[in-house]
Scaffold this active site. Structure first.
Site, PDB file in Angstrom:
ATOM      1  N   HIS A   1     -15.201 -10.853 -56.883  1.00 45.08           N
ATOM      2  CA  HIS A   1     -14.463 -11.584 -55.852  1.00 45.08           C
ATOM      3  C   HIS A   1     -13.503 -12.559 -56.542  1.00 45.08           C
ATOM      4  CE1 HIS A   1     -13.578 -13.294 -51.970  1.00 45.08           C
ATOM      5  NE2 HIS A   1     -13.832 -14.504 -52.438  1.00 45.08           N
ATOM      6  N   ASP A   8     -15.348 -12.983 -47.397  1.00 45.58           N
ATOM      7  CA  ASP A   8     -15.346 -14.432 -47.621  1.00 45.58           C
ATOM      8  C   ASP A   8     -14.595 -15.295 -46.618  1.00 45.58           C
ATOM      9  OD1 ASP A   8     -16.446 -16.485 -49.168  1.00 45.58           O
ATOM     10  OD2 ASP A   8     -14.632 -16.706 -50.362  1.00 45.58           O
ATOM     11  N   ASP A  32     -10.542 -15.090 -56.165  1.00 41.45           N
ATOM     12  CA  ASP A  32      -9.726 -15.935 -55.280  1.00 41.45           C
ATOM     13  C   ASP A  32      -8.311 -16.105 -55.832  1.00 41.45           C
ATOM     14  OD1 ASP A  32     -11.424 -16.856 -53.055  1.00 41.45           O
ATOM     15  OD2 ASP A  32     -12.689 -17.646 -54.665  1.00 41.45           O
ATOM     16  N   HIS A  39      -7.679 -16.859 -48.208  1.00 38.55           N
ATOM     17  CA  HIS A  39      -8.629 -17.687 -47.454  1.00 38.55           C
ATOM     18  C   HIS A  39      -8.965 -19.030 -48.114  1.00 38.55           C
ATOM     19  CE1 HIS A  39     -11.086 -14.910 -49.942  1.00 38.55           C
ATOM     20  NE2 HIS A  39     -11.806 -15.990 -50.160  1.00 38.55           N
TER      21      HIS A  39
END
Length: 998
Positions: A20, A135, A22, A404
């Site tokens: 994951h 997420d 970001d 996000h």
């Protein structure tokens, strides 16, 4: 065969390896690339080549594209192609980022998805068909519709209310068929999987070791990877001694999860944030575990396999079960514990939220402006390749900030600065492009004009003749005001033919030395007009607004009995103020003669920043100590009135003697002269707020109280696409915060006859904490001592002043219904104002600027449709899938020139079925006639939402429901031979359009 359930009913675990990543959060994109992100792709590709059973999913395209363009070798690129063909590397979602679902606008979600999909299809011929929204903080009902329209077969989410998830888990209801749109219903439904309580990370507790489990590569270090390759927290390597213990732990977790689902397939995500930067140690340990469990599958009752998201969903789909249907209810807001309501981020970093939307709106204008230039001026002198690069820089920046932890305001200050810098750079590029197009079209002598590209309010201008070029980016005729800052009151405004234009000038709110010049503009769809502004000695054409200042009132001593009311009026409303308090008192809708009691006040929630004392508010969470407290004890009032604009300026002070105000409201009411279509303008009560700098641990709200009997029912939008009903819910804990919802563009309250509509140009948290009330959170400034927040610099000590704008519409349901969709878009896409100065030796406009007052043929759609996209993407791929795949296999898809012949067109129907007797009807559109101003349409191809599928061949999986026991289905499309399409309620139709080359 591999996909059929094994005999003996044993469980099958699908181990999905992922990282994951970001796109900004605590670290910038550059820092992340250096510390770990580039290593993820470099080492994963290498390891996948070593073991045929190994698989991996890649998600955020921004990181993958940076790796592909800057890092990957030719060999690695070749290997990526091979792994995709073998189905061992899979791109899921395929957007630039994993977009936030609460505070993003649907246009920007589509943009970032299209940006990523265009790259994947052009480069690999690959089309993602599965989502992995693990997420985002809560799930919107727009997202399933978006992914269905993009051709996806299944959607996956994770973060929903903790109590709701526990309940769904217990009752095996984590999987369902979601009909996100009430109007599109089963045509765009999608199978949805909610992750269980372990979410997207591998469970890290090991009963036999005090180290975390399954993270053999440890955790990434910043700013540099360790020289010796030893990372913190590396899990215990798998050895003969602990192999059985590892297997038992993994099997126990698989069995625990299997109990929460209806089939024997278990999705077992392997990875977490920033994982797989050393894929070699990851796979070599997991290989041993996978082999061991499979050798002893009879004893364990479980088999394990590496898998992609497709493998897992394919297995579940093959079961052919009948699934429950979920309607269009979303999963917002989101709470993780009784006192952890993630409703603060709806407002966090309001300035970033505002600039992200302004950038999106400028991009929208720039795209259609450039598209028209290319087709209307084929002989133009602007380099199209450079122009496309300028647009692409803003496409990339607007896509990036939808992440996000971007537009949500949940990033560290340096990452916020990264987003802002990228947005400002892209905006500057597009402003330059639009200015150079105006130049080129008008053949203005480059030396004769001082061009200051696109104008922003508040920069005072020199005393010279100005001309402004105003572009309307919407495909409707608009009548509105644009505001220009000027240095004197004596001004006249003229159009292209030298006729006087209605205008009003008055002293500026911003500064004592400048004036605001309001110019009434009437512009047809996707067209521009030119106006000249001249200082005058004699004949004045602009009205001069006159000011009346009222005495500052002490609210604590205001006499409640003796009201001194005075009205401010236009053709639609009478707004009454009370001189006794300097506050608003009531609004009368002049059409129905209905009067609504109407007061507004600023309040602050005081919040706790000390974890020892209780729940805290931070970038994400909103945890108020108690009810909101009124902030001002005194109000000042000034009324600027003129024949076109009346502006009521209210200043809120903490007490009667304070020097500076903390809050202000500027309320504008517009009057439109005869001969202009003033319907939208007249019904708009424009409010601009000034809030800040706040004290620490304060959350500022504007509360509007009315005497409408709303029963505390609020309506808010999902992403500017559809409305959600928000009844007030009482909770044992944290009721105030859990009744906050995101307003991306629209919110309203109503009683049986009257509706009060709020339209916003950036996202806010919004709530109805009392009958007849609606409150909007405008600003937050927080600091807390939670170690995790301090370590990551996530404390939101935001000392800025914010200046959001909200338009209010008050009226009967029928009237507000007919106005709010077009008004919301008119606020989102206000005209772009560009201006230049004319030097002294040229009193007249350059010759070219005097021609054709209304530019060419306008592009206009009916008021219930929105021209959502008109752009030249520049993709080089073939629309024919077989041809595209073949040319990639043959290696022909290397760097080529951008393709300017393909125009991307999207048309969206703004209304739901049954929402309005007239506006909810399907609309027939003749594309040839709509676009005749650009040229002669030669061919039209209907495509999926992001352009990668031909709608005639797109076949999504049809999951069985009680209502529809059948399984296969094709999307039916109806583009007739003569380029006429019928757009039904809530549809978003996407086309490639080709014009005859001139």
């Amino acid at each position: 065969l591999a996909l059929l359930p094994r005999a003996g009913g044993e469980l099958r675990a699908f181990v999905v390896a992922h990282s994951h990543m970001d796109v900004g959060w605590v670290y910038t994109v550059q820092e992340s690339m250096h510390a770990y992100a580039a290593n993820v792709y470099t080492t994963v590709i290498e390891e996948l080549m070593k073991g045929k059973q190994r698989k991996f999913i890649a998600v955020e395209q921004e990181f993958f594209r940076l790796w592909w363009d800057m890092v990957a070798t030719d060999t690695q690129k070749q290997q990526v192609h091979q792994l995709l063909q073998e189905g061992r590397l899979e791109f899921v979602i395929g957007g630039q980022v994993m977009h936030d679902e609460a505070v993003t606008l649907i246009d920007d979600q589509i943009l970032q998805l299209t940006e990523g999909h265009g790259f994947l299809y052009e480069t690999f011929g690959f089309r993602p068909q599965f989502s992995w929204h693990v997420d985002p903080f809560g799930a919107s009902a727009t997202t399933p519709t978006l992914f269905a329209l993009a051709g996806f077969n299944a959607h996956l989410i994770s973060r929903i209310d903790y109590d709701l998830k526990a309940d769904m888990q217990k009752n095996k209801k984590l999987q369902f068929v979601w009909r996100g749109s009430p109007s599109l219903s089963e045509r765009q439904e999608i199978f949805t999987h909610v992750m269980d309580q372990y979410s997207y990370c591998t469970p890290s507790q090991l009963p036999f070791s005090n180290r975390s489990g399954f993270f053999w590569n440890g955790f990434a270090t910043f700013p540099d990877p360790p020289k010796d390759g030893v990372y913190p927290n590396m899990s215990l390597p798998v050895t003969d001694a602990n192999l059985h213990l590892y297997a038992q732990t993994m099997v126990a977790n698989i069995k625990e999860r299997a109990a929460w689902f209806q089939t024997g397939e278990v999705l077992w995500p392997w990875g977490c944030d920033k994982q797989f930067f050393n894929a070699s140690v990851q796979y070599s340990n997991m290989d041993l575990l996978v082999d061991y469990i499979n050798k002893h599958s009879a004893e364990f009752g479980v088999t394990v396999q590496y898998a992609t998201v497709r493998d897992y969903f394919q297995a579940v789909y093959s079961r052919n079960l009948t699934w429950e249907i979920r309607d269009s209810q979303d999963f917002l807001p989101y709470s993780t514990e009784p006192f952890q309501a993630w409703t603060g981020f709806y407002t966090s970093r309001s300035t970033l939220k505002g600039i992200a939307r302004r950038a999106s709106s400028l991009l929208y204008a720039g795209e259609s402006f450039f598209t028209q230039y290319v087709w209307k001026h084929p002989e133009g002198s602007i380099c199209k390749y450079k122009a496309l690069k300028q647009l692409q820089s803003l496409r990339w920046a607007v896509s990036e900030v939808q992440h996000h932890d971007g537009i949500t305001g949940t990033e560290s200050p340096k990452v916020k600065d990264m987003y802002l810098n990228n947005l400002m750079y892209g905006m500057l590029n597009v402003k330059k492009l639009m200015a150079s197009i105006i130049f080129d079209i008008n053949n203005a002598k480059k030396n004769g004009d001082v061009y200051s590209s696109v104008y922003t309010k508040g920069s005072g201008k020199p005393d010279v003749d100005l001309y402004v070029v105003v572009y309307n980016p919407l495909a409707w005729n608009i009548t509105t005001f644009v505001t220009v800052s000027v240095s004197s009151e004596a001004m006249s405004v003229y159009d292209e033919l030298g006729y006087s234009v209605p205008a009003q000038v008055q002293s500026s709110v911003e500064s004592q030395s400048t004036y605001d010049l309001y110019i009434l503009v009437a512009i047809s769809g996707l067209s521009y007009r030119k106006y000249s502004i001249k200082p005058v000695d004699g004949k004045q054409s602009a009205f001069i607004g006159s000011s009346v200042k009222y005495k500052r009132r002490d609210l604590t001593r205001a006499d409640q009995q003796s009201q001194q009311l005075f009205p401010v009026v236009n053709n639609c409303y009478q707004i009454v103020f009370d001189q006794n308090t300097n506050l608003m008192h009531s609004i009368t809708d002049r059409e129905t003669n209905q009067t609504v009691q109407f007061t507004q006040e600023f309040l602050e929630y005081h919040v706790n920043g000390d974890t020892k004392k209780g729940p805290i508010s931070d970038n994400y969470l909103f945890a108020p100590d108690a009810s909101a407290v009124p902030v001002s004890k005194a109000v000042g009032l000034e009324v600027m009135s003129g024949s076109l604009v009346t502006e009521i300026r209210q200043y809120f002070y903490s007490n009667v003697t304070s020097q500076d105000y903390i809050y202000a409201v500027y309320t504008r009411l517009y009057s439109v002269p005869e001969g202009y279509d003033g319907k939208l303008l007249c019904h708009r009560i424009e409010q601009e707020y000034s809030a800040g700098p706040l004290e620490l641990n304060r959350e500022a709200v504007l509360r509007t109280s009315t005497d409408l009997n709303t029963k505390q029912l609020l309506y808010t939008d999902n992403n500017g696409y559809q409305m959600q009903k928000r009844p007030f819910k009482a909770y044992v804990n944290n009721t105030v915060a859990r009744n906050y919802y995101p307003m991306v563009q629209t919110a309203y309250i109503e009683d049986d006859t009257t509706r009060l509509m709020l339209l916003a140009e950036r996202a806010h948290g919004v709530s109805s904490q009392g009958n007849g009330q609606v409150e909007v959170m405008l600003h937050r400034r927080l600091w807390n001592n939670l170690q995790w927040n301090l370590n990551n610099n996530l404390t939101l000590n935001d000392s800025s002043v914010v200046r959001p704008v909200i338009w209010l519409i008050l009226g009967s349901k029928a009237v507000t219904n007919s106005l709010y969709r077009t008004s919301g878009l008119a606020l989102e896409h206000r005209p772009v104002v560009m201006f230049g100065a004319l030097s002294g030796d040229k009193p007249k406009l350059p010759r070219g600027l005097q021609q054709n007052p209304v530019h060419d043929l306008p592009v206009t759609v009916p008021p219930n449709l929105h021209l959502q996209t008109l752009s030249i993407p520049g993709w080089r791929y073939s629309s024919d899938h077989a041809e595209q795949v073949l040319s990639i296999r043959m290696g022909k898809q290397k760097q080529g020139d951008a393709d300017f012949s393909r125009v991307l067109l999207r048309i969206r129907h703004l209304y739901e079925v049954g929402e309005d007797p007239v506006l909810s009807q399907p609309v027939m559109v003749d594309l040839q006639s709509l676009l005749k101003g650009l040229g002669s349409v030669m061919a039209v191809e209907e495509r999926s939402l992001t352009g990668t599928w031909d709608m005639n061949t797109l076949e999504r999986w049809k999951w069985k429901t009680a209502q529809y026991p059948g399984k296969r289905f094709l999307n039916s499309t109806e583009t007739s031979e003569d380029f006429t399409v019928t757009v039904h309620p809530k549809e978003i139709r996407t086309f490639f359009v080709y014009f005859q080359v001139q």
